[in-house]
Design a protein around this motif. Structure first.
Motif, PDB file in Angstrom:
ATOM      1  N   SER A   1       0.823  -1.208   0.000  1.00  0.00           N
ATOM      2  CA  SER A   1       0.000   0.000   0.000  1.00  0.00           C
ATOM      3  C   SER A   1       0.861   1.263   0.000  1.00  0.00           C
ATOM      4  CB  SER A   1      -0.916  -0.013   1.225  1.00  0.00           C
ATOM      5  OG  SER A   1      -1.629   1.189   1.343  1.00  0.00           O
ATOM      6  N   ALA A   2       1.920   1.271   0.823  1.00  0.00           N
ATOM      7  CA  ALA A   2       2.794   2.451   0.895  1.00  0.00           C
ATOM      8  C   ALA A   2       3.542   2.662  -0.420  1.00  0.00           C
ATOM      9  CB  ALA A   2       3.775   2.296   2.043  1.00  0.00           C
ATOM     10  N   ARG A   3       3.972   1.598  -1.061  1.00  0.00           N
ATOM     11  CA  ARG A   3       4.667   1.740  -2.344  1.00  0.00           C
ATOM     12  C   ARG A   3       3.733   2.264  -3.431  1.00  0.00           C
ATOM     13  NH1 ARG A   3       8.102  -3.930  -1.815  1.00  0.00           N
ATOM     14  NH2 ARG A   3       9.905  -3.024  -0.695  1.00  0.00           N
ATOM     15  N   GLU A   4       2.483   1.835  -3.398  1.00  0.00           N
ATOM     16  CA  GLU A   4       1.512   2.401  -4.347  1.00  0.00           C
ATOM     17  C   GLU A   4       1.333   3.892  -4.095  1.00  0.00           C
ATOM     18  OE1 GLU A   4      -2.032   0.184  -3.845  1.00  0.00           O
ATOM     19  OE2 GLU A   4      -1.301  -1.598  -4.941  1.00  0.00           O
ATOM     20  N   GLY A   5       1.279   4.293  -2.815  1.00  0.00           N
ATOM     21  CA  GLY A   5       1.196   5.714  -2.501  1.00  0.00           C
ATOM     22  C   GLY A   5       2.412   6.477  -2.956  1.00  0.00           C
ATOM     23  N   LEU A   6       3.599   5.865  -2.852  1.00  0.00           N
ATOM     24  CA  LEU A   6       4.825   6.525  -3.328  1.00  0.00           C
ATOM     25  C   LEU A   6       4.794   6.698  -4.840  1.00  0.00           C
ATOM     26  CD1 LEU A   6       7.675   7.616  -2.816  1.00  0.00           C
ATOM     27  CD2 LEU A   6       8.524   5.244  -3.004  1.00  0.00           C
ATOM     28  N   ASP A   7       4.341   5.675  -5.556  1.00  0.00           N
ATOM     29  CA  ASP A   7       4.257   5.781  -7.019  1.00  0.00           C
ATOM     30  C   ASP A   7       3.317   6.915  -7.429  1.00  0.00           C
ATOM     31  OD1 ASP A   7       5.995   3.656  -7.238  1.00  0.00           O
ATOM     32  OD2 ASP A   7       4.392   2.154  -7.497  1.00  0.00           O
ATOM     33  N   GLU A   8       2.191   7.035  -6.765  1.00  0.00           N
ATOM     34  CA  GLU A   8       1.248   8.115  -7.083  1.00  0.00           C
ATOM     35  C   GLU A   8       1.843   9.483  -6.745  1.00  0.00           C
ATOM     36  OE1 GLU A   8      -2.414   7.371  -5.109  1.00  0.00           O
ATOM     37  OE2 GLU A   8      -2.826   5.496  -6.191  1.00  0.00           O
ATOM     38  N   ALA A   9       2.577   9.565  -5.632  1.00  0.00           N
ATOM     39  CA  ALA A   9       3.193  10.836  -5.245  1.00  0.00           C
ATOM     40  C   ALA A   9       4.251  11.256  -6.250  1.00  0.00           C
ATOM     41  CB  ALA A   9       3.795  10.718  -3.848  1.00  0.00           C
ATOM     42  N   ILE A  10       5.040  10.295  -6.726  1.00  0.00           N
ATOM     43  CA  ILE A  10       6.063  10.615  -7.728  1.00  0.00           C
ATOM     44  C   ILE A  10       5.417  11.049  -9.037  1.00  0.00           C
ATOM     45  CG2 ILE A  10       7.897   9.608  -9.151  1.00  0.00           C
ATOM     46  CD1 ILE A  10       8.669   7.878  -6.753  1.00  0.00           C
ATOM     47  N   ALA A  11       4.317  10.373  -9.433  1.00  0.00           N
ATOM     48  CA  ALA A  11       3.624  10.769 -10.671  1.00  0.00           C
ATOM     49  C   ALA A  11       3.061  12.176 -10.546  1.00  0.00           C
ATOM     50  CB  ALA A  11       2.514   9.770 -10.976  1.00  0.00           C
ATOM     51  N   THR A  12       2.496  12.509  -9.377  1.00  0.00           N
ATOM     52  CA  THR A  12       1.979  13.866  -9.158  1.00  0.00           C
ATOM     53  C   THR A  12       3.106  14.890  -9.184  1.00  0.00           C
ATOM     54  OG1 THR A  12       0.210  12.968  -7.771  1.00  0.00           O
ATOM     55  CG2 THR A  12       0.668  15.317  -7.568  1.00  0.00           C
ATOM     56  N   GLN A  13       4.259  14.532  -8.633  1.00  0.00           N
ATOM     57  CA  GLN A  13       5.407  15.447  -8.636  1.00  0.00           C
ATOM     58  C   GLN A  13       5.890  15.717 -10.064  1.00  0.00           C
ATOM     59  OE1 GLN A  13       9.147  13.967  -7.013  1.00  0.00           O
ATOM     60  NE2 GLN A  13       9.400  15.883  -5.859  1.00  0.00           N
ATOM     61  N   LYS A  14       5.920  14.698 -10.899  1.00  0.00           N
ATOM     62  CA  LYS A  14       6.334  14.875 -12.290  1.00  0.00           C
ATOM     63  C   LYS A  14       5.389  15.826 -13.027  1.00  0.00           C
ATOM     64  CE  LYS A  14       8.706  10.430 -12.831  1.00  0.00           C
ATOM     65  NZ  LYS A  14       8.706   9.116 -13.516  1.00  0.00           N
ATOM     66  N   ASP A  15       4.086  15.668 -12.782  1.00  0.00           N
ATOM     67  CA  ASP A  15       3.117  16.585 -13.406  1.00  0.00           C
ATOM     68  C   ASP A  15       3.351  18.015 -12.938  1.00  0.00           C
ATOM     69  OD1 ASP A  15       1.972  14.452 -14.692  1.00  0.00           O
ATOM     70  OD2 ASP A  15       0.394  14.165 -13.187  1.00  0.00           O
TER      71      ASP A  15
ATOM     72  N   ARG B   1       2.072  29.950  -7.284  1.00  0.00           N
ATOM     73  CA  ARG B   1       1.257  28.790  -6.955  1.00  0.00           C
ATOM     74  C   ARG B   1       1.915  27.499  -7.427  1.00  0.00           C
ATOM     75  NH1 ARG B   1      -4.940  29.330  -8.318  1.00  0.00           N
ATOM     76  NH2 ARG B   1      -4.582  30.993  -6.786  1.00  0.00           N
ATOM     77  N   ALA B   2       2.564  27.549  -8.600  1.00  0.00           N
ATOM     78  CA  ALA B   2       3.271  26.370  -9.101  1.00  0.00           C
ATOM     79  C   ALA B   2       4.437  26.000  -8.193  1.00  0.00           C
ATOM     80  CB  ALA B   2       3.760  26.622 -10.522  1.00  0.00           C
ATOM     81  N   LEU B   3       5.117  26.996  -7.645  1.00  0.00           N
ATOM     82  CA  LEU B   3       6.212  26.731  -6.704  1.00  0.00           C
ATOM     83  C   LEU B   3       5.677  26.093  -5.413  1.00  0.00           C
ATOM     84  CD1 LEU B   3       8.399  29.954  -7.154  1.00  0.00           C
ATOM     85  CD2 LEU B   3       9.030  27.606  -7.754  1.00  0.00           C
ATOM     86  N   LYS B   4       4.544  26.592  -4.931  1.00  0.00           N
ATOM     87  CA  LYS B   4       3.936  25.991  -3.752  1.00  0.00           C
ATOM     88  C   LYS B   4       3.555  24.536  -4.005  1.00  0.00           C
ATOM     89  CE  LYS B   4       1.902  30.164  -1.698  1.00  0.00           C
ATOM     90  NZ  LYS B   4       0.629  30.813  -1.304  1.00  0.00           N
ATOM     91  N   ARG B   5       3.065  24.288  -5.224  1.00  0.00           N
ATOM     92  CA  ARG B   5       2.671  22.926  -5.552  1.00  0.00           C
ATOM     93  C   ARG B   5       3.891  22.009  -5.586  1.00  0.00           C
ATOM     94  NH1 ARG B   5      -0.314  20.839 -11.138  1.00  0.00           N
ATOM     95  NH2 ARG B   5      -0.169  18.609 -10.633  1.00  0.00           N
ATOM     96  N   LEU B   6       5.020  22.497  -6.122  1.00  0.00           N
ATOM     97  CA  LEU B   6       6.233  21.690  -6.126  1.00  0.00           C
ATOM     98  C   LEU B   6       6.697  21.364  -4.707  1.00  0.00           C
ATOM     99  CD1 LEU B   6       8.348  23.325  -9.011  1.00  0.00           C
ATOM    100  CD2 LEU B   6       7.217  21.086  -9.009  1.00  0.00           C
ATOM    101  N   ASP B   7       6.600  22.327  -3.826  1.00  0.00           N
ATOM    102  CA  ASP B   7       6.986  22.100  -2.444  1.00  0.00           C
ATOM    103  C   ASP B   7       6.091  21.048  -1.786  1.00  0.00           C
ATOM    104  OD1 ASP B   7       8.504  22.867   0.016  1.00  0.00           O
ATOM    105  OD2 ASP B   7       6.515  23.510   0.672  1.00  0.00           O
ATOM    106  N   LEU B   8       4.787  21.138  -2.033  1.00  0.00           N
ATOM    107  CA  LEU B   8       3.853  20.156  -1.477  1.00  0.00           C
ATOM    108  C   LEU B   8       4.080  18.775  -2.071  1.00  0.00           C
ATOM    109  CD1 LEU B   8       0.603  22.311  -1.468  1.00  0.00           C
ATOM    110  CD2 LEU B   8       1.856  21.517   0.549  1.00  0.00           C
ATOM    111  N   ASP B   9       4.398  18.729  -3.376  1.00  0.00           N
ATOM    112  CA  ASP B   9       4.668  17.441  -4.007  1.00  0.00           C
ATOM    113  C   ASP B   9       5.883  16.765  -3.385  1.00  0.00           C
ATOM    114  OD1 ASP B   9       2.525  17.809  -5.655  1.00  0.00           O
ATOM    115  OD2 ASP B   9       3.690  18.559  -7.345  1.00  0.00           O
ATOM    116  N   GLN B  10       6.910  17.547  -3.087  1.00  0.00           N
ATOM    117  CA  GLN B  10       8.102  16.977  -2.468  1.00  0.00           C
ATOM    118  C   GLN B  10       7.798  16.482  -1.048  1.00  0.00           C
ATOM    119  OE1 GLN B  10      11.135  16.425  -4.000  1.00  0.00           O
ATOM    120  NE2 GLN B  10      11.466  15.236  -2.123  1.00  0.00           N
ATOM    121  N   LYS B  11       7.005  17.233  -0.312  1.00  0.00           N
ATOM    122  CA  LYS B  11       6.617  16.790   1.029  1.00  0.00           C
ATOM    123  C   LYS B  11       5.822  15.492   0.968  1.00  0.00           C
ATOM    124  CE  LYS B  11       6.486  21.352   3.241  1.00  0.00           C
ATOM    125  NZ  LYS B  11       5.633  22.366   3.903  1.00  0.00           N
ATOM    126  N   ARG B  12       4.986  15.356  -0.057  1.00  0.00           N
ATOM    127  CA  ARG B  12       4.185  14.140  -0.201  1.00  0.00           C
ATOM    128  C   ARG B  12       5.098  12.939  -0.467  1.00  0.00           C
ATOM    129  NH1 ARG B  12       1.357  15.969  -3.885  1.00  0.00           N
ATOM    130  NH2 ARG B  12      -0.420  16.761  -2.700  1.00  0.00           N
TER     131      ARG B  12
END
Length: 442
Positions: free
Chosen positions: A147-161, A184-195
């Motif tokens: 389950s955690a690895r699936e969450g990591l894959d989704e987080a990485i995909a969101t970060q790439k977007d 706003r895009a910079l904030k999103r990148l920061d949140l993606d990295q935290k995820r």
């Protein structure tokens, strides 16, 4: 002599019961029904029961025998109640068909069965179902890691977007973008990295867990699972809180902060206190997640809206009011379901409204009894593992009930079961809930 003859004859009664009653020494040791005459109506006994009033021919005045009779009537497999329950579970169609066509002495009436089942389920909840009654959801270490690895894959995909979006804005002409969009895009990148960092820490925590089962705590619905106070289940309540906080960061004061705050509060309630919450509090918190702004009625009648809306504004209060009124208005499920059953069998000429009423009552009682069984099992098996089997058992039970009660072919019964389960059942439940809300608010 005349008085003596009257006493001996029992003042004209043919039974010797009253004469026996004048002798106190015989009251506990002698049966009042030892003669061949009914003590109630003085008719001649034919067999063990009176053919005039139905009373048993064996009349006693023993307290011990009365208690024994009560216990026997409760536990005896020959009693109407036990037989009806067994037929409700295993042969519901035979029960319905037997009652419709006149074989009624061996079974409890359908209306009595339904009312008794409703009172029993609410009594069971009131007596036995407490905050810690329901079984926690358990996972294996491999399940949590997957389950955690699936969450990591989704987080990485969101970060790439997010990176692609930022590069597009950065390379765009100055006239086609604004500084607010870049920020706003910079904030999103920061949140993606935290995820991504959250998921990496979660994987390391799971790898450090011992291999033995049941090392963490999970709520019955499988919404959260913690180990050493930290979340280890992907997309659980802590992740929802993170996403809500992320949405608040991105939108600022523009939209929906009240709704986001209410949702976050309900999720924290489920995550932090779920195992100690009552059933109605859990449902109220779950409804708050789905409807953070609450419920609001809008009908052409303003007076009705003003009367109902204060009671349904907050989901938690609404659930408490609904559960308190559901037992009183449970009978409404029958008239609400009946038109759909009639419509379902409009093509069958040999079925009458009475048949549909009996079927609806017994089917409703079966559903309540099935829910009682589900609640009992939920003490040892988590909800998340029970819901799918419960729906399957209900569908099979309904299919068998329809087939036997209306003497249908397998294909016809399967089609009618599908139509009722997919279309009519959700509408019925929605109408029932709406009716209880109206009546409890009024």
């Amino acid at each position: 002599m005349k008085l003596k003859r009257l006493l001996k004859s029992g003042f004209g009664f043919r039974s010797s019961g009253l004469a026996t009653e004048t002798n106190p020494s015989n009251r506990s040791s002698q049966s009042l029904g030892s003669s061949q005459t009914c003590q109630n109506c003085s008719a001649d006994l034919i067999g063990a029961y009176c053919h005039g009033c139905g009373q048993s021919g064996s009349v006693h005045r023993s307290f011990a025998r009365e208690i024994a009779g009560i216990i026997q009537s409760i536990i005896s497999l020959d009693s109407k109640t036990i037989r009806t329950i067994l037929f409700l579970f295993f042969r519901p169609g035979t029960l319905t068909r037997s009652f419709v066509y006149g074989k009624r002495a061996r079974f409890a009436p359908p209306f009595s069965s339904f009312i008794a089942s409703v009172f029993f389920v609410f009594g069971f909840f009131g007596l036995f179902v407490g905050p810690n009654y329901f079984k926690e959801r358990e996972y294996t270490k491999s399940e949590l890691l997957e389950s955690a690895r699936e969450g990591l894959d989704e987080a990485i995909a969101t970060q790439k977007d997010g990176v692609i979006t930022f590069q597009r804005l950065k390379n765009a002409a100055p006239s086609s973008t604004t500084p607010e969009e870049i920020q706003r895009a910079l904030k999103r990148l920061d949140l993606d990295q935290k995820r991504v960092d959250r998921m990496l820490r979660r994987i390391e925590l799971i790898k450090a867990m011992p291999d033995q089962p049941g090392v963490g705590k999970g709520d019955p619905l499988g919404l959260s699972y913690t180990y050493k106070g930290q979340s280890v289940l992907a997309e659980d309540t802590s992740d929802l809180i993170f996403e809500i906080d992320a949405a608040r960061t991105l939108v600022g004061d523009e939209i929906g902060l009240d709704g986001l705050d209410a949702t976050a509060k309900a999720i924290r309630l489920l995550a932090d206190q779920n195992l100690s919450l009552k059933m109605e509090d859990r449902l109220g918190a779950a409804l708050t997640i789905m409807a953070p702004q609450g419920f609001r009625l809008a009908t052409p009648w303003p007076a009705l809206n003003d009367r109902v809306n204060p009671h349904i504004r907050r989901p938690i209060d609404w659930v408490k009011r609904f559960t308190g009124s559901a037992s009183k208005f449970a009978i409404l499920i029958v008239p609400i379901s009946l038109p759909f059953i009639v419509l379902l069998f409009a093509w069958k000429r040999d079925s009458f409204i009475y048949d549909h009423v009996v079927f609806t009552l017994y089917a409703s009682a079966s559903l309540v009894m099935l829910f009682i069984g589900f609640t009992i099992l939920a003490h040892w098996i988590a909800w998340a593992d029970l819901i799918a089997p419960l729906l399957l058992i209900y569908s099979v039970h309904l299919f068998w009930h329809l087939k036997e009660a209306y003497d249908l072919r397998v294909g016809t019964a399967f089609g009618l079961t599908a139509v009722f389960s997919i279309f009519f059942a959700p509408i019925t439940m929605a109408l029932f809930v709406t009716s209880v809300v109206f009546l409890s608010a009024l």
